[in-house]
Scaffold this active site. Structure first.
Site, PDB file in Angstrom:
ATOM      1  N   GLU A  66       8.195   2.100   5.433  1.00 19.89           N
ATOM      2  CA  GLU A  66       6.568   1.782   5.999  1.00 19.89           C
ATOM      3  C   GLU A  66       6.807   1.767   8.013  1.00 19.89           C
ATOM      4  O   GLU A  66       8.028   1.543   8.262  1.00 19.89           O
ATOM      5  CB  GLU A  66       6.073   0.490   5.907  1.00 19.89           C
ATOM      6  N   ASN A  67       5.858   1.062   8.922  1.00 16.75           N
ATOM      7  CA  ASN A  67       5.615   1.280  10.070  1.00 16.75           C
ATOM      8  C   ASN A  67       4.652   0.350  10.493  1.00 16.75           C
ATOM      9  O   ASN A  67       3.652   0.488   9.752  1.00 16.75           O
ATOM     10  CB  ASN A  67       5.920   2.179  10.347  1.00 16.75           C
ATOM     11  N   TYR A  70       0.967   2.227  10.686  1.00 15.75           N
ATOM     12  CA  TYR A  70       0.495   2.201   9.576  1.00 15.75           C
ATOM     13  C   TYR A  70       0.679   4.364   9.360  1.00 15.75           C
ATOM     14  O   TYR A  70       1.386   4.784   8.096  1.00 15.75           O
ATOM     15  CB  TYR A  70      -0.953   2.201   8.805  1.00 15.75           C
ATOM     16  N   GLU A  77       8.939  10.806  -1.767  1.00 19.05           N
ATOM     17  CA  GLU A  77       8.711  12.124  -2.282  1.00 19.05           C
ATOM     18  C   GLU A  77       8.999  12.799  -0.120  1.00 19.05           C
ATOM     19  O   GLU A  77       9.946  14.094  -0.581  1.00 19.05           O
ATOM     20  CB  GLU A  77       7.470  12.705  -2.669  1.00 19.05           C
ATOM     21  N   CYS A 109       1.008  11.119  -4.264  1.00 15.52           N
ATOM     22  CA  CYS A 109      -0.132  10.578  -3.524  1.00 15.52           C
ATOM     23  C   CYS A 109      -0.585  12.265  -2.826  1.00 15.52           C
ATOM     24  O   CYS A 109       0.052  12.595  -3.371  1.00 15.52           O
ATOM     25  CB  CYS A 109       0.169  10.110  -1.932  1.00 15.52           C
ATOM     26  N   CYS A 112       1.204  14.013  -0.930  1.00 18.39           N
ATOM     27  CA  CYS A 112       2.414  14.885  -1.071  1.00 18.39           C
ATOM     28  C   CYS A 112       2.629  16.115  -2.161  1.00 18.39           C
ATOM     29  O   CYS A 112       3.892  16.583  -2.195  1.00 18.39           O
ATOM     30  CB  CYS A 112       3.563  13.803  -1.859  1.00 18.39           C
TER      31      CYS A 112
END
Length: 158
Positions: A66-67, A70, A77, A109, A112
């Protein structure tokens, strides 16, 4: 010649006991479990690990990162896939995803799913989703095509 991990599973047989899976599938799941421990998720606290097997038997792992900005984050994956691709491996034959979710299994998701489908050697491959545990009790055994039946492709080979 790629190692075959499991044959396509009928919809009514998608939930499997870990102990019923082949050795290669178990190895892939365990690699995803190990990768999950490296997740960087200070915002969601939702750790995900993934492992991808390529046609030559290599396994590439990844975790979610994460960052604070966002959109700059990346799913487990795609992390695993990018590691494989950057090593010249573009022929995925299986994937495992491990995450803790109380009422179900965590599947890739939409982004992915499309990303992985691009590199499916024969247009499809087994996908194992489970929860962390040693060993996990149950595994959702499906395929990338079952999750994304009409993937977008310019290549025309899917």
């Amino acid at each position: 010649m790629p190692r075959v991990i499991v044959q396509k599973i009928n919809n009514d047989e998608q939930i499997r006991d870990f102990k019923e899976l082949g050795t290669d599938a178990k190895e892939l799941i365990k690699a995803a479990m190990d990768a999950r421990r490296n997740a960087y998720c200070p915002y969601s606290n939702f750790q995900v690990g993934a492992a991808i097997q390529t046609a030559d038997g290599s396994i590439y792992t990844g975790c979610n990162i994460e960052n604070g900005s966002y959109p700059a984050g990346i799913c487990a994956e795609r992390t695993a896939a990018c590691k494989a691709i950057s090593d010249g491996k573009r022929d995925f034959v299986a994937c495992a995803v491990v995450a803790q979710q109380e009422k179900g299994f965590t599947t890739p998701c939409g982004l992915c799913r499309q990303f992985l489908a691009e590199f499916a050697q024969q247009g499809d491959f087994p996908l194992y989703c489970t929860k962390p545990g040693c060993p996990p009790l149950k595994v959702l055994a499906t395929t990338i095509r079952d999750l994304l039946p009409r993937s977008f492709s310019f290549l025309g080979n899917k």
